[in-house]
Design an enzyme around this catalytic site. Structure first.
Site, PDB file in Angstrom:
ATOM      1  N   ASP A   7     -10.860   1.673  -2.811  1.00  0.00           N
ATOM      2  CA  ASP A   7     -11.395   1.567  -1.349  1.00  0.00           C
ATOM      3  C   ASP A   7     -12.874   1.655  -1.513  1.00  0.00           C
ATOM      4  O   ASP A   7     -13.597   1.130  -0.417  1.00  0.00           O
ATOM      5  CB  ASP A   7     -10.931   2.521  -0.545  1.00  0.00           C
ATOM      6  CG  ASP A   7      -9.589   2.368  -0.016  1.00  0.00           C
ATOM      7  OD1 ASP A   7      -8.881   1.156  -0.429  1.00  0.00           O
ATOM      8  OD2 ASP A   7      -8.793   2.973   0.630  1.00  0.00           O
ATOM      9  N   ASP A  14       0.680  -1.224   0.049  1.00  0.00           N
ATOM     10  CA  ASP A  14      -0.125   0.028   0.070  1.00  0.00           C
ATOM     11  C   ASP A  14       0.825   1.412   0.050  1.00  0.00           C
ATOM     12  O   ASP A  14       2.077   1.153   0.343  1.00  0.00           O
ATOM     13  CB  ASP A  14      -0.977  -0.071   1.393  1.00  0.00           C
ATOM     14  CG  ASP A  14      -2.080   0.642   1.107  1.00  0.00           C
ATOM     15  OD1 ASP A  14      -2.123   1.479   0.149  1.00  0.00           O
ATOM     16  OD2 ASP A  14      -2.947   0.566   1.925  1.00  0.00           O
TER      17      ASP A  14
HETATM   18  C1  DGJ Z   1      -5.737   1.702   1.793  1.00  0.00           C
HETATM   19  C2  DGJ Z   1      -6.181   0.545   1.294  1.00  0.00           C
HETATM   20  O1  DGJ Z   1      -6.730   0.960   0.085  1.00  0.00           O
HETATM   21  C3  DGJ Z   1      -7.014  -0.189   2.384  1.00  0.00           C
HETATM   22  O2  DGJ Z   1      -7.745  -1.093   1.487  1.00  0.00           O
HETATM   23  C4  DGJ Z   1      -6.457  -0.469   3.621  1.00  0.00           C
HETATM   24  O3  DGJ Z   1      -5.498  -1.419   3.438  1.00  0.00           O
HETATM   25  C5  DGJ Z   1      -6.096   0.764   4.119  1.00  0.00           C
HETATM   26  N1  DGJ Z   1      -5.207   1.528   3.213  1.00  0.00           N
HETATM   27  C6  DGJ Z   1      -5.148   0.383   5.598  1.00  0.00           C
HETATM   28  O4  DGJ Z   1      -4.536   1.332   5.863  1.00  0.00           O
END
Ligand code: DGJ
Length: 696
Positions: free
Chosen positions: A517, A449
Site C-alpha cells: 500500500d 484483498d
Molecule cells: C488494502 C489494499 O491494499 C488497498 O489497495 C485497498 O484496496 C484497500 N485495502 C481497500 O480497503
C-alpha cells in the site's frame, strides 16, 4: 532422475546443478549432495554426511531429507506424529520408488504403524528448481494418527566454514525488506502465525557462505508455495551443519488423520546456483513463468485503481469521471476499489454485503461497466471475500461463519472478522456471489484483498478445529481455481493490505500481486528490490499516485513516480480529477513510453544494478533489446552519481540508444557504465532503451 540400485542412491540433475539422496541402512532417506553437476558414479562416491563429533551425546546420523522424531535426532523435526497408543515418532521402512518423467516418489512406511509417507521430488527439465512435497496417509482401519507437524521438505547446505541467510521482513507499508545476516549457531524460525503469508516475513530463504553477491557465489535458495500460516526452521549446529525444514502451519497446531485419510503438503521448492543472488532470482523468475503462472505470455495491462483517489466515497459519477481521464492517458483497465457495495461508506460496515450500494449505483454496476468498455478499457473490481464487518447483513445472518472460539472475545481488526472458508457452507456461498458478480458484468479482473490476520481461530463443534488453518487457504485456492476455470478471461490480483499475500501458492491462481500500500516511489525502490528476489517484474503491480504521497507526505516528480512503477506492471492510482493538464499530458507520454518497453520489462530477464549508493537501477534484457531504469532518490553533497555499470551486455558488441541514437561499446557499458544524464537534485531518474547496434 537416475537411480543407482547398488548404492540405493538417487540423482536429480538440473541444467547446472545436481541433488543426490541415499537410502541409509535403517531405510532413512539421507541427503548427500546439493550443488554442482555430478555423474551418478561420482555421486555414489560421495560419503554420507555425518556428525564429526560423535560421542555418547551425538549419533553418527546423517542429514535427513525429512527428519522425524526417533533415534538420536535432536534437530527440528519435519514430521511429528503421535499414534493412538501414545507412541511418537517414526521408524522407517522403504517400500519402493517410482520415477515418472521428472517426478520421483520415494515410498516409505512406519515399521510398525500403518502410516505411509511419500517424498516427492519434481524437476521440469528446464532449470534447477526442485519442487518437493510430502504425502502422509493413515492406512489403518481403526485409529486416527495425530499429525503435530508435517513439513514439505528439509534442505541442507554443504559444509562451509560460514553461513549467511537472506530473507524478507517488513510490515504493512514496508514489505519485502531484504535482510542478510550470519546464520547463528542456533535454531532460527521464520514464520507467519497469521493465517496469511504475511507482510512480516515472506516464505523465502536463501543460504550462502557469506561471500555470494549479486553476480557470483554459491546460493541455495528456497521458497514455500503456501498462502496461509507457515514455518521455516533453520538449524545451524555447532559442528557446521546447516539445514532447514519448512511447511504449512505454525507451531502448536495438530491435525487428526482418520483411518484411510491422507494429507498432502504444499510445494517447498529449492534451487542451487553458483552465480550469485541475481542468477538465483532469474532462475526463480523463469520457473514462475514456466511452471507457476497460468498466463505467463500475456502482457499485463496498464490499469487505473480508484482507492487513493476516492477512498470509500465511491459512486457512479465519481468513478466515471476518473475512468474518462484514465482512458485519455492510455490506461487499459479500470479497477473500482473498495466502497462500491452494501452499506460500505467506511471501514466499519457493509463488508460481506456484495450488492452495489443503491445510493452510489442506483442502476447497479451495468452503466459503469458499459461506459468503461466504451472508453476502450477492461473493467475490474475490488473484493474481499474472506472477511465480514459485524455490522453487515451477512454477519447478522451467519454469526457462526466467522473464526471464533467459545468463551473468547472476537478480536476485531479494521472492524472486521474472518469468515471461516473451511466451512463448506461459507465457501459455497462465497463462490456463488463471486461467480454471479463476474458473470453478470463480464468482470475482467478481481483485486482479491484480505485486510486482517486470523485471531481466535476456532471452529466450534468441529472435531478437528485446527484443520481450518489448512482448509481455509485450500478453500480460497479452490474458489479462485473454479472461478478461473468457469471464466477463462478473468484475471486476479492477489492483495492482502498490500503485500501480505505474496507467495508461489497464490501466484499459481492469480496473475499479479499488489506489492504494498506504500506508493511512495522512494520507499518503493527498496520494496521492489526485495520483491524481485523471488517474483518476476510482470507480476509486480505498482501505481503512480499523487504527490505529496498519502503515506509518507513526500513530494516527488511525476516522472520519478512513473519510472519507479515502470519497473513492474504499472497502474495509476492518483486522483486524476485534480491533475493539471501538464501532468495529464506528461502521464500520457509516460504511459506510451511504458508500452514501448513493457515487452522487455515483463518478459525479459532482470538484472539488478548497483550504483554508487545514491543510485539504483534495473536492466531488463530480451534478445537484443535492453531497458535500463535508474533512480537517484537523493543526491548526497550535490555530487553527480557515477554512471551505472550494466550487467548483461556483450563486451564485443556496440549498443545504440534508441531514443538519442548515441552508441556505446559493450566493454565500456560493463566497465565504466551508462551515462544517464540525470537532472540535478533529488528524485532524478532515467529510462534508457538500448539495442545491439548491428541489429538496429
Ligand atoms: C488494502 C489494499 O491494499 C488497498 O489497495 C485497498 O484496496 C484497500 N485495502 C481497500 O480497503
Amino acid at each position: 532422475m537416475l537411480f543407482h540400485p547398488d548404492h540405493r542412491l538417487w540423482l536429480l540433475r538440473g541444467a547446472t546443478s545436481a541433488y543426490a539422496i541415499r537410502l541409509a541402512e535403517d531405510d532413512s532417506v539421507r541427503h548427500v549432495h546439493w550443488g554442482a553437476v555430478l555423474t551418478l558414479d561420482q555421486a555414489a562416491e560421495l560419503p554420507e554426511r555425518v556428525s564429526p563429533a560423535a560421542s555418547s551425546f551425538e549419533a553418527e546420523a546423517g542429514v535427513d531429507e525429512l527428519a522425524v522424531e526417533g533415534g538420536a535426532r535432536f534437530g527440528p523435526p519435519s514430521l511429528l506424529v503421535r499414534f493412538a497408543d501414545g507412541t511418537r515418532g517414526v521408524e522407517w521402512r522403504y517400500t519402493g520408488h517410482d520415477i515418472d518423467g521428472g517426478h520421483l516418489r520415494i515410498h516409505l512406511r512406519d515399521r510398525h504403524y500403518p502410516l505411509h509417507v511419500t517424498l516427492n521430488y519434481r524437476m521440469h527439465g528446464d532449470g534447477d528448481v526442485i519442487e518437493r512435497w510430502t504425502n502422509v496417509e493413515n492406512r489403518g482401519d481403526d485409529a486416527p494418527v495425530t499429525v503435530l507437524r508435517c513439513d514439505s521438505a528439509a534442505w541442507a547446505a554443504p559444509h562451509r566454514p560460514h553461513y549467511r541467510m537472506s530473507h524478507l521482513v517488513g510490515g504493512w507499508n514496508s514489505e519485502f525488506q531484504v535482510r542478510r545476516t550470519d546464520v547463528p549457531v542456533a535454531e532460527t524460525v521464520l514464520t507467519s502465525r497469521r493465517g496469511m503469508t504475511s507482510h512480516h516475513a515472506n516464505p523465502w530463504l536463501a543460504v550462502d557462505d557469506g561471500t555470494a553477491c549479486e553476480d557470483h557465489g554459491e546460493v541455495w535458495s528456497t521458497a514455500l508455495a503456501w498462502s496461509g500460516s507457515w514455518r521455516i526452521s533453520l538449524h545451524r549446529d555447532p559442528v557446521g551443519r546447516t539445514t532447514w525444514t519448512g511447511g504449512f502451519g505454525h507451531e502448536g497446531l495438530s491435525w487428526s488423520l482418520a483411518p484411510g485419510e491422507a494429507l498432502e503438503t504444499p510445494v517447498f521448492a529449492g534451487l542451487y546456483t553458483a552465480n550469485g543472488f541475481g542468477a538465483a532470482s532469474r532462475a526463480w523468475h523463469a520457473h514462475v513463468r514456466a511452471h507457476v503462472l497460468a498466463h505467463p505470455d500475456e502482457t499485463r495491462p496498464v490499469l487505473y485503481n480508484s482507492w487513493e483517489a476516492t477512498g470509500f466515497d465511491v459512486d457512479e459519477a465519481g468513478q466515471l469521471a476518473l475512468a474518462a481521464r484514465a482512458a485519455s492517458l492510455g490506461v487499459e483497465m479500470f479497477v473500482m476499489d473498495d466502497g462500491w457495495f452494501g452499506g460500505r461508506r467506511s471501514e466499519r460496515a457493509g463488508l460481506g454485503d456484495w450488492t452495489p450500494n443503491p445510493d452510489g449505483f442506483p442502476s447497479g454496476l451495468g452503466p459503469l461497466a458499459a461506459e468503461v468498455r466504451r472508453l476502450g478499457m477492461r473493467f475490474g473490481i475490488w473484493v474481499e471475500p474472506e472477511m465480514v464487518n459485524p455490522d453487515s447483513d451477512l454477519y447478522r445472518a451467519h454469526p457462526d461463519w466467522v473464526l471464533h472460539m467459545a468463551n473468547r472475545d472476537r478480536t476485531e481488526m479494521r472492524h472486521q472478522l474472518v469468515l471461516n472458508l473451511a466451512r463448506p457452507d461459507a465457501a459455497a456461498w462465497t463462490h456463488a456471489w463471486l461467480d454471479r458478480l463476474v458473470a453478470e458484468h463480464a468482470i475482467d479482473f478481481l483485486k482479491w484483498d484480505a485486510n486482517r490476520p486470523f485471531t481466535e481461530a476456532g471452529w466450534p463443534g468441529h472435531e478437528d478445529p485446527d484443520r481450518l488453518w489448512i482448509e481455509h487457504t485450500r478453500s480460497v485456492y479452490r474458489i479462485m481455481d473454479r472461478l478461473r476455470a468457469d471464466h477463462p478471461g478473468l484475471r486476479i490480483e492477489a492483495c492482502s493490505g498490500g503485500g501480505g499475500r505474496a507467495d508461489l501458492g497464490i501466484l499459481a491462481r492469480t496473475d499479479q500481486i499488489w506489492a504494498s500500500d506504500n506508493t511512495d516511489p522512494v520507499d518503493r525502490i527498496g520494496i521492489q528490490h526485495g520483491f524481485s528476489q523471488l517474483y518476476p517484474a510482470q507480476v509486480m503491480s505498482a501505481w503512480v499516485t499523487d504527490s505529496p504521497n498519502v503515506a509518507t507526505g513526500r513530494r516527488t516528480p511525476l516522472r520519478f513516480r512513473f519510472h519507479v512503477a515502470m519497473a513492474g506492471a504499472p497502474g495509476i492510482g492518483g486522483d486524476l480529477t485534480t491533475w493539471t493538464q501538464e501532468e495529464l499530458k506528461e502521464s500520457a507520454e509516460l504511459v506510451a513510453a511504458y508500452k514501448r518497453i513493457r515487452h522487455v520489462v515483463q518478459h525479459g530477464e532482470q538484472h539488478r544494478l548497483r550504483g554508487d549508493g545514491t543510485l539504483a537501477g534495473v536492466e531488463y534484457v530480451r534478445e537484443d533489446e535492453h531497458v535500463v531504469i535508474a533512480w537517484c532518490p537523493t543526491r548526497a553533497f550535490g555530487h553527480t552519481p557515477a554512471p551505472l555499470r550494466l550487467a548483461a551486455v556483450r563486451p564485443d558488441a556496440v549498443y545504440r540508444d534508441l531514443d538519442t541514437g548515441a552508441t556505446y561499446p559493450g566493454a565500456l557499458l560493463l566497465q565504466s557504465g551508462l551515462p544517464l544524464g540525470l537532472p540535478p537534485g533529488d528524485h532524478a531518474s532515467a529510462l534508457v532503451r538500448l539495442r545491439r547496434a548491428d541489429q538496429v
